[in-house]
Write a protein that holds these residues in place. Structure first.
Motif, short mmCIF file in Angstrom:
data_model
loop_
_atom_site.label_atom_id
_atom_site.label_comp_id
_atom_site.label_asym_id
_atom_site.label_seq_id
_atom_site.Cartn_x
_atom_site.Cartn_y
_atom_site.Cartn_z
N MET A 1 0.76 -1.10 -0.03
CA MET A 1 0.01 -0.14 -0.02
C MET A 1 0.95 0.89 -0.05
N SER A 2 0.32 2.34 -0.34
CA SER A 2 0.79 3.70 -0.31
C SER A 2 1.30 4.11 1.25
N LEU A 3 2.36 4.46 1.58
CA LEU A 3 2.78 4.79 2.81
C LEU A 3 3.07 6.57 2.86
N PRO A 4 2.57 6.93 4.12
CA PRO A 4 2.41 6.56 5.14
C PRO A 4 1.07 6.05 5.26
N ALA A 5 0.68 5.16 6.29
CA ALA A 5 -0.54 4.54 6.27
C ALA A 5 -1.12 4.41 7.74
N LEU A 6 -2.51 4.39 8.02
CA LEU A 6 -2.93 4.03 9.34
C LEU A 6 -3.77 2.76 9.24
N VAL A 7 -3.27 1.48 10.09
CA VAL A 7 -3.99 0.34 9.80
C VAL A 7 -4.77 -0.08 10.96
N PHE A 8 -5.89 -0.55 10.92
CA PHE A 8 -6.82 -0.89 11.89
C PHE A 8 -6.85 -2.33 12.15
N LEU A 9 -6.87 -2.72 13.43
CA LEU A 9 -6.70 -4.18 13.66
C LEU A 9 -7.77 -4.35 14.94
N ARG A 10 -8.21 -5.51 15.09
CA ARG A 10 -8.71 -6.06 16.29
C ARG A 10 -8.60 -7.36 16.41
N GLY A 11 -8.21 -7.90 17.52
CA GLY A 11 -7.68 -9.11 17.86
C GLY A 11 -6.96 -9.83 16.49
N ARG B 1 -7.96 -9.74 13.60
CA ARG B 1 -8.66 -9.49 12.05
C ARG B 1 -8.03 -7.94 11.72
N LEU B 2 -7.52 -7.66 10.55
CA LEU B 2 -7.41 -6.68 9.91
C LEU B 2 -8.67 -6.02 9.47
N LEU B 3 -8.78 -4.86 10.32
CA LEU B 3 -10.18 -4.25 9.83
C LEU B 3 -10.09 -3.28 8.53
N GLY B 4 -8.89 -2.83 8.35
CA GLY B 4 -8.98 -1.95 7.21
C GLY B 4 -7.82 -0.98 7.18
N THR B 5 -7.51 -0.22 6.32
CA THR B 5 -6.16 0.57 6.12
C THR B 5 -6.84 1.95 5.53
N ILE B 6 -5.92 3.07 5.89
CA ILE B 6 -6.31 4.48 5.32
C ILE B 6 -5.02 4.82 4.90
N PRO B 7 -4.31 4.96 3.54
CA PRO B 7 -2.90 5.20 2.98
C PRO B 7 -3.06 6.77 3.08
N ARG B 8 -2.00 7.24 3.08
CA ARG B 8 -1.58 8.74 2.69
C ARG B 8 -2.45 9.78 3.38
N VAL B 9 -2.24 10.87 3.23
CA VAL B 9 -3.22 12.19 4.03
C VAL B 9 -4.61 12.17 3.30
#
Length: 142
Positions: A99-109, A111-119
């Motif tokens: 994915m494009s970086l920088p990124a925010l990655v959301f996780l629970r337990g 599970r990968l919940l989703g990602t938000i790359p870039r600004v």
């Protein structure tokens, strides 16, 4: 005569100092090792892990480092933040795919919940994070 020397490697650029402030001032957990996965310890917690793009020198890294504490405050106590060190960033990228970086990655337990790359725009962040977290709560894939 042709020059057969290999191309010079792209220089590795340091992260902006604002990234260190996330751990040093805000107290976010820093994930330094490949096996640092605190989200596995409490499957009820929603984690946001900042992947700053080690060595890339992306100008957006500093922007996301400024935005992340504001997102965490706005969504308190919903998100538990962390900053990925280089080894953890590689491991998380292997999990999420490129994915494009920088990124925010959301996780629970587990599970990968989703990602938000870039600004993104503030409203885009809030909408997308809501979709990621709510979609995961309802059992949908993000």
């Amino acid at each position: 005569m042709t020059d057969l020397a290999p191309p010079l490697a792209k220089p590795r650029l340091p992260l902006p100092p604002l990234v260190d402030l996330l751990t040093d001032v805000h107290g976010y957990l820093r994930l330094d090792h490949v096996d640092d996965r605190p989200w596995l310890d409490d499957p009820a917690k929603d984690w946001v892990v900042f992947l700053p793009g080690h060595g890339k020198g992306n100008a957006e890294t500093a922007d996301v480092a400024v935005i992340l504490p504001e997102l965490v405050r706005a969504l308190h106590p919903r998100l538990t933040p962390a900053v990925a060190g280089e080894a953890a960033e590689r491991a998380i990228l292997a999990l999420t795919g490129m994915m494009s970086l920088p990124a925010l990655v959301f996780l629970r337990g587990d599970r990968l919940l989703g990602t938000i790359p870039r600004v993104r725009d503030w409203d885009d962040y809030l909408q997308r994070i809501g979709e990621i977290l709510e979609g995961a709560s309802e059992g949908g894939a993000a």
